[in-house]
Design an enzyme around this catalytic site. Structure first.
Site, short mmCIF file in Angstrom:
data_model
loop_
_atom_site.label_atom_id
_atom_site.label_comp_id
_atom_site.label_asym_id
_atom_site.label_seq_id
_atom_site.Cartn_x
_atom_site.Cartn_y
_atom_site.Cartn_z
N ASP A 286 0.60 -1.18 0.04
CA ASP A 286 0.03 -0.04 0.13
C ASP A 286 0.78 1.30 0.15
O ASP A 286 0.41 2.44 0.01
CB ASP A 286 -0.85 -0.28 1.26
N HIS B 278 17.44 27.23 -0.88
CA HIS B 278 16.75 28.25 -1.52
C HIS B 278 17.06 29.54 -1.00
O HIS B 278 16.97 30.40 -1.76
CB HIS B 278 15.35 27.68 -1.95
N LYS C 161 13.48 39.47 -14.47
CA LYS C 161 12.10 38.74 -15.14
C LYS C 161 10.93 39.27 -14.30
O LYS C 161 11.04 39.37 -13.11
CB LYS C 161 12.24 37.19 -14.83
N ASP D 253 22.45 29.74 -10.53
CA ASP D 253 21.22 29.69 -9.83
C ASP D 253 21.22 28.41 -9.08
O ASP D 253 21.98 27.60 -9.12
CB ASP D 253 20.06 29.82 -10.86
N ASP E 197 14.30 23.82 -12.51
CA ASP E 197 12.78 22.79 -12.69
C ASP E 197 12.66 22.49 -13.88
O ASP E 197 12.92 21.43 -14.53
CB ASP E 197 11.89 23.50 -11.71
N THR E 198 11.94 23.22 -14.68
CA THR E 198 11.74 22.97 -15.94
C THR E 198 12.39 23.56 -17.00
O THR E 198 12.29 23.44 -18.22
CB THR E 198 10.00 23.54 -16.15
N ALA E 199 13.30 24.60 -16.53
CA ALA E 199 14.38 25.23 -17.45
C ALA E 199 13.75 26.20 -18.27
O ALA E 199 14.39 26.64 -19.25
CB ALA E 199 15.04 24.03 -18.19
#
Length: 339
Positions: free
Chosen positions: A46, A139, A204, A230, A234-236
């Site tokens: 499980d 971070h 940005k 940096d 993450d998603t670039a």
């Protein structure tokens, strides 16, 4: 209780290659074989996590090596359950070595009725019985204050500086360090200072999370070899867009140095098809096969600095000494030998 308490390492399933590499490095540094404690970290049908330690850890100084990367919740729960198993087995001290600290991006309330999940995770770690945390490139620096136990935060920038000096040794005067946003200026400034390079910023503006409305380069990057720095990729999407903006503003080349390669979704494909000549990641998160296969992605090891930091914690010497080139360079001598 043994007369001399040795440091003992144990790992979950988050990043076994890094844990093995740290153990090998510690063996090299000490001249004594350091292995991973024999244990099994498994799941019931499980999904419940079960841990069994097969070696005696009574009175031992234990270091759990476990990033809380994807799947973040499973890896975090593994860390907590391993700690409970060690605490109930009478380990003398338990230190969590968390190369990548998940939930770190939720370090403040950005809107009404949102959590500060980094603080919640810090409470869970403390409550599980962990007495010290060793991590890399949080971070946000204030996350150290979320813990009521000592936190040693290592930095990737000294390692990146060694890599840059080796990779760009004939072009050091052309380099410019780039912060991809205003919030990362301190991190970028630290690296720029180490390699004696100027600093620029890509400002940005977002309409909503994950969507960039506008990017502006603050500083003259014309004819420069730009190094974007940096902590997380993450998603670039932001990274690749920043590289395009820099090239449009006259940059000669764009390279990126990222502490934690989350690299979710289309990240690898975006980087492969981008104008970036190279993306350098650390191995705080285990690289996937697509990352290893990508022609313009390199991975630099963190095992040497983590191994020495663990030894310094164990024998009660300075961890911050590893931020100095004179201390770090010999540790990485096999990779970045002095000219």
């Amino acid at each position: 209780m043994p007369a001399i308490v040795e440091p003992k390492l144990i790992t979950g399933n988050a990043n076994k290659p890094l844990a093995s590499a740290i153990a090998r490095r510690m063996s090299l540094h000490r001249g004594v074989n350091v292995g991973l404690v024999d244990a099994r970290v498994e799941r019931f049908n499980d999904g419940e996590i079960f841990v069994e330690v097969f070696e005696n850890v009574r009175g031992e100084d234990m270091f759990i090596i476990q990033s809380t990367s994807n799947p973040a919740n499973d890896n975090l729960m593994e860390l907590l359950v391993m700690c409970d198993a060690l605490r109930r087995s009478s380990a003398s001290r338990i230190t969590a070595v968390i190369p990548y600290f998940g939930y770190a991006r939720q370090d403040r309330r950005t809107k009404a009725r949102t959590p500060i999940s980094a603080k919640l995770v810090a409470n869970m770690i403390h409550g599980a019985g962990i007495e010290r945390v060793l991590t890399m490139d949080l971070h946000a620096a204030q996350i150290q204050g979320f813990f009521d136990i000592p936190v040693d935060n290592l930095y990737a920038s000294p390692v990146f500086a060694l890599d840059i000096k080796a990779q760009f040794k004939d072009r050091m005067d052309e380099l410019m360090v780039i912060s991809p946003d205003v919030g990362g200026v301190a991190r970028a400034r630290e690296l720029a200072k180490r390699i004696n390079a100027p600093l620029s910023i890509v400002d940005k503006r977002r309409e909503k999370p994950g969507e960039i409305a506008e990017m502006t380069v603050i500083g003259n990057v014309e004819g420069k070899v730009c190094l974007i720095v940096d902590d997380i990729c993450d998603t670039a999407g932001t990274l690749c867009k920043a590289a395009e903006v820099l090239m449009e503003n006259g940059a000669k080349e764009v390279h990126s140095y990222i502490s934690h390669g989350v690299m979710s979704g289309p990240a690898v494909e975006r980087v492969t098809n981008s104008v970036m000549k190279s993306l350098v990641l650390t191995d705080t998160i285990e690289p996937t096969q697509p990352i290893k296969d990508a022609a313009n992605i390199r991975v630099v090891p963190t095992a040497p600095i983590f191994a020495q930091a663990i030894l310094n914690i164990w024998n009660g010497t300075s961890v911050s000494s590893l931020f100095e080139d004179t201390t770090l360079s010999p540790i990485y001598d096999g990779l970045y030998a002095a000219e």
